[in-house]
Write an enzyme that holds these catalytic residues in place. Structure first.
Site, short mmCIF file in Angstrom:
data_model
loop_
_atom_site.label_atom_id
_atom_site.label_comp_id
_atom_site.label_asym_id
_atom_site.label_seq_id
_atom_site.Cartn_x
_atom_site.Cartn_y
_atom_site.Cartn_z
N CYS A 21 0.87 -1.18 0.00
CA CYS A 21 0.00 0.00 0.00
C CYS A 21 0.90 1.24 0.00
O CYS A 21 1.37 1.66 1.05
CB CYS A 21 -0.90 -0.03 1.25
N CYS B 39 -7.52 6.04 -8.67
CA CYS B 39 -6.92 6.51 -7.42
C CYS B 39 -6.76 8.02 -7.43
O CYS B 39 -6.31 8.60 -8.42
CB CYS B 39 -5.56 5.84 -7.21
#
Length: 429
Positions: free
Chosen positions: A159, A353
């Site tokens: 992440c 994103c």
């Protein structure tokens, strides 16, 4: 009547329960098992860590929404899954039986894998609201007594977006506090290059992020393997492309925030046929486990192989939109199974994103998330910050209202040409 249980009530699990109710109607029972009744919007944690949000502004009590949607909430939390018995052992000693299970637990944070790592030791975190509030206290101390800062992601992390976000959000908060000139910043990452993101880059994320770091005077070390964290420094092994050691560097730091590697949560770890060695859930293209075919899984807890070999281990992120595509596919597949048919829906695993930088940001679209791609686009601008705020408010509204996907979201996705599901053909079934 079948009983479908969702294990976990994070980003994936909460919307999973809502979509199951939409797809299954009132003919079947839907339950959710979670540690507590509160949903917390994790993407806002970097804002919490610098005081731009508080706990109340990003949390939702799920009790009302679940009651409204006829979803039974079990806030005791899970101690252990017993898949051969179709049973979840709860933390209060009771058990919950199921006919079908969707595992959406999220990850366990592997701070213990590196010496001195984690909020209980020498580093800060934005992985959980409690961590972010602790980090806010350390941020206040940093403002009062400025010193060097290290931000990034360790070996095995998957992440990376929040690490970049927090680096730039922190930089902006330090400027606002008028102490940025006394805070040297270094970004330390296991990625082979800046902007890799566990995805081998998207569009020109390498160029955009390197340029942004230069502009904000943030130095970086890539191909980095952290040996240990100490109170005033991070000991980093820099690795060559062939995996050999290039140098061991002690990076001074009075404030450190690095994202950890993930693994499966203890309740599901080490179950043969269900998980891989890291405890992630094994699923096929329909989100279904092949050893226990009444178990499906979505979100960060599923096993996805890395995009390719890298000098330092780099995991693949599971972005929010990618998770929502898994959710939609799973809800449709369980509905098909309950109708006596085979699963045939597949999530697109497209990545959309918005990486907020406090007063700007970078957005990217990867279709699909893993290369080669049909769409490989990235851009930057102040609009990204505004869009991230809008998404936060919109998603929290979805959770509060018990809505899985309102009409205007469908319309927006159609306009962008982004689909949650692959077209289902006879060969896919």
């Amino acid at each position: 009547m079948a009983h479908v249980v969702v294990l976990g009530a994070g980003l994936g699990g909460t919307i999973m329960a809502y979509e199951l109710r939409d797809n299954l109607g009132r003919d079947h029972k839907v339950s959710v098992v979670s540690k507590g009744s509160v949903y917390s919007f994790v993407p806002s944690n970097p804002w919490v860590a610098v005081g731009w949000r508080d706990r109340e502004s990003i949390e939702v009590d799920l009790s009302a929404a679940c009651s409204k949607r006829d979803i039974t909430l079990h806030p005791q939390g899970a101690k252990r899954l017993h898949p051969a018995e179709n049973r979840i052992e709860l933390l209060d000693g009771n058990s919950l039986d199921y006919d079908y299970l969707v595992i959406a637990t999220g990850p366990d944070l592997a701070f213990d894998e590196i010496e001195g790592f984690g909020p209980a030791a020498h580093t800060n975190s934005v992985c959980h609201i409690d961590h972010a509030l602790m980090t806010k206290e350390k941020f206040d101390q940093l403002v009062k007594k400025p010193g060097p800062v290290v931000i990034g992601a360790v070996q095995g992390a998957s992440c990376y977006g929040p690490a970049y976000e927090f680096a730039f959000i922190l930089e902006k908060a330090l400027r606002d506090a008028k102490v940025r000139d006394r805070v040297p910043m270094t970004f330390v990452t296991s990625e082979p290059y800046i902007g890799h993101l566990g995805l081998d880059g998207v569009g020109d994320t390498k160029g955009l992020l390197e340029s942004a770091m230069r502009d904000k005077h943030i130095k970086w070390i890539n191909n980095a393997k952290v040996q240990r964290f100490e109170a005033d420094k991070v000991v980093v092994e820099e690795v060559n492309d062939d995996g050999s050691t290039k140098a061991v560097t002690e990076v001074p730091s009075s404030f450190t925030m690095m994202l950890p590697a993930f693994r499966g949560v203890e309740a599901v770890r080490n179950i043969e046929g269900l998980t891989n060695p890291r405890g992630f859930i094994l699923v096929d293209k329909h989100q279904q486990n092949q050893a226990f075919k009444n178990i499906f899984s979505v979100g960060v807890c599923i096993a996805i192989p890395p995009t390719g070999k890298t000098p330092v281990p780099v995991g693949v992120p599971k972005t929010g939109f990618m998770i929502e595509s898994m959710v939609t596919a799973t809800a449709k597949n369980i509905a098909r199974v309950l109708s006596g048919e085979q699963p045939n829906a597949q999530g697109t695993w497209n990545a959309v994103c918005l990486a907020d930088f406090g007063d700007g940001g970078i957005a990217f679209v990867a279709q699909p998330q893993l290369p080669p791609r049909n769409v490989n686009w990235s851009s930057q601008g102040k609009w990204v910050h505004a869009a991230k705020i809008g998404f936060e408010k919109y998603f929290l509204h979805k959770v509060r209202s018990g809505t899985s996907e309102p009409f205007y979201e469908k319309l927006a996705l159609q306009v962008l040409g982004i689909d949650k599901l692959k077209a289902v053909t006879f060969e896919d079934a």
